[in-house]
Design an enzyme around this catalytic site. Structure first.
Site, short mmCIF file in Angstrom:
data_model
loop_
_atom_site.label_atom_id
_atom_site.label_comp_id
_atom_site.label_asym_id
_atom_site.label_seq_id
_atom_site.Cartn_x
_atom_site.Cartn_y
_atom_site.Cartn_z
N SER A 353 -54.55 -57.05 -3.10
CA SER A 353 -54.98 -55.81 -2.46
C SER A 353 -53.86 -54.81 -2.71
CB SER A 353 -55.16 -56.01 -0.95
OG SER A 353 -55.22 -54.76 -0.31
N ARG A 354 -54.18 -53.74 -3.43
CA ARG A 354 -53.13 -52.78 -3.79
C ARG A 354 -52.71 -51.93 -2.59
NH1 ARG A 354 -54.95 -50.77 -9.91
NH2 ARG A 354 -56.20 -52.61 -10.37
#
Lengths: 477, 89
Positions: A353-354
């Protein structure tokens, strides 16, 4: 009702059908037609202009194309394609033109018309993504956290639990502190699957805040192409009211196929894998509209969970790589994990998850870091687990046993999302060795008992004390 | 079809393309026709000829057709608009 326009003469631009193939119509005339304009034909059948060249105009019929014949007249409307959105659409099943198909009567016309194509808000109109969207799935909320306004891709082979994860996320919004309007878009799915999904959501009282937009495999490709944009337009209606919206696009692979079919019939030059050259733009302009607006614009958000189906776990194929590069992270579902009984079959190592821990509440941030580390160390040592325990040192054995318990704990039954504080307590328990003496076969049983115990507690914030109390008093190792 | 026949056909089509048609219901005097002809040519300068045709289906008023443009100032057109407006309610 305004009738002043009836006092004035009208100037129309008309065209005539030259040919019609698979719901795609080629027309003569229509010199004033614009790209993306809505044109109207006999029996009020609408079409969307997609091609303008020197031979004429071509578009997709949004309706029953069997009623269109050569020579039929279409006229321009001067309007872009738009759908009617209102509060009454919540809880309903609609088609790609936002018309109800659930047999519960027409929708009132007291809403607004939202354009299906829109330029995404610019950077000034946005604010950072830092509010969590809890999915209720421990593996995701702990290690791949999703924030409101993020685009997180759900990717994996067929039958690996991608849709099940999406449905669990919808169900989990029932107890959300700040309500979330959920929109599920079925593109190219079986009708029976959509019906089963709606039935399940109704059973779990999730349809009260959910909208289903359906363009099944038996619907014309034009509607399959339009459905995700319709869903986004409906989402924007709620977002502009300051609400948070979750949109699940299931799935964009079939959306790409529909667009490929339309483009090939329109005789656009085919590129890689016969997709048209603007296949990237098809999805990028869709997903860019998932934003978190700034407080001046109401602070609403759209969180997107696009689903992509891979073939034989090939994430380097054309469409998957396109969408991976657009989204803010991916959750990777692996077939081997699914077949081995680890469900949800999420490969935390290949998922990211950036947005990261910015979208986590503080207690979860505190416990999740150690969980991820333990799991990563276990994966590295997993190969050694096949050797006899006599060959390994005590520390390695402990890490392997801890890792096995973590993996067992991360298993979750379908339609059983966990509240975030329950997840925090469970992760705290496993991180601090409270489950080390529990046999692997008993982990699920102990977990269920502990969850029931937590449900009876009023103050769940004090999770450390609750865990210590429970395991010291109730669990016999 | 040989080249000469093809050229003749294309020339005919081009002439057809540059004709404007005025449909009317009721009576149109010569003075009115002349005035309308000038108005149509000023609106569509590429129109080389304006023909008049009676169409009782219009009920009243007139309609101008040129290539793919339609200027509708007829009673029938207004009824159509009213029908479309009522359908959106």
């Amino acid at each position: 009702m305004k009738l002043e326009h009836l006092n004035k003469p009208t100037t129309k631009n008309i065209g005539w059908v030259k040919s019609i193939k698979d719901g795609i119509v080629a027309l003569d005339g229509l010199q004033e037609a614009k790209m993306g304009e809505k044109i109207v034909g006999p029996n009020s059948i609408q079409a969307l202009v997609l091609n303008i060249d020197r031979t004429g105009v071509a578009g997709i019929i949004l309706g029953d194309f069997t009623k269109i014949a050569e020579g039929d007249q279409f006229e321009t409307t001067g309007e872009v394609m738009s759908i009617h959105a209102s509060d009454a659409v919540v809880g309903r099943v609609v088609n790609a033109q936002a018309e109800p198909i659930d047999g519960r009567g027409p929708l009132p016309k007291d809403g607004v018309y939202m354009p299906v194509e829109k330029i995404a808000p610019g950077v000034i109109e946005r604010q950072p993504v830092n509010q969590p969207l809890q999915t209720g799935i421990m593996a995701v909320d702990a290690m791949i956290p999703i924030g409101r306004g993020q685009r997180e891709l759900v990717i994996g082979d067929r039958n690996t639990g991608k849709t099940a994860f999406a449905v669990d996320t919808i169900i989990n919004q029932k107890n959300s502190e700040k309500p979330v309007v959920c929109i599920y878009v079925g593109i190219g799915q079986k009708r029976s699957r959509i019906a089963q999904l709606v039935e399940k959501l109704e059973q779990l009282e999730a349809m009260e805040y959910t909208i289903v937009v359906s363009a099944t495999a038996s619907d014309p490709v034009a509607l399959q192409y339009l459905a995700p944009y319709t869903a986004t337009a409906i989402g924007e209606y709620f977002m502009e009211q300051g609400k948070d919206v979750l949109i699940i696009y299931d799935d964009l692979t079939k959306h790409a196929w529909a667009y490929r079919q339309i483009s090939l019939v329109l005789e656009r030059p085919p590129g890689r894998e016969a997709y048209p050259g603007d296949i990237f733009y098809l999805h990028s302009r869709l997903l860019e509209r998932s934003v978190r607006l700034n407080e001046e614009l109401g602070g609403g958000s759209i969180t997107a969970l696009p689903i992509v189906e891979t073939q034989l776990s090939d994430v380097s194929a054309y469409i998957p790589t396109n969408i991976i590069s657009i989204t803010d992270g991916q959750i990777y579902f692996e077939t081997d994990l699914f077949n081995a009984g680890f469900r949800p079959a999420i490969d935390a190592g290949n998922s990211v998850s950036r947005v990261g821990t910015t979208a986590q509440i503080k207690p979860m941030k505190k416990v999740a870091g150690q969980l991820r580390l333990e799991l990563a160390q276990f994966k590295e040592l997993e190969a050694f687990a096949q050797f006899g325990s006599g060959d390994l040192d005590a520390r390695t054995k402990q890490r392997i046993e801890r890792g096995r318990r973590i993996r067992e704990l991360l298993k979750q039954k379908q339609y059983n999302p966990l509240p975030v504080f329950t997840q925090v307590a469970l992760i705290y328990a496993v991180n601090n060795g409270f489950l080390d003496e529990v046999s692997l076969e008993k982990i699920q049983e102990v977990k269920e008992r502990f969850v029931l115990y937590l449900e009876g507690q009023e103050n769940k914030d004090n999770y450390e004390e609750l865990v210590k109390d429970y395991f010291e008093k109730y669990e016999i190792t | 079809m040989n080249n000469i026949q093809l050229e003749k056909l294309l020339a005919t089509l081009k002439v057809e393309e540059s004709k404007a048609i005025v449909e009317y219901a009721g009576v149109l005097t010569e003075v009115q026709q002349k005035a309308l002809e000038q108005k149509v040519i000023s609106r569509y300068p590429e129109a080389t000829e304006v023909t008049f045709r009676e169409n009782p289906d219009l009920i009243a008023g007139l309609r101008v057709l040129y290539q793919d443009y339609v200027y509708d100032d007829s009673a029938q057109g207004r009824v159509e608009q009213l029908k479309n407006t009522l359908e959106t309610i």
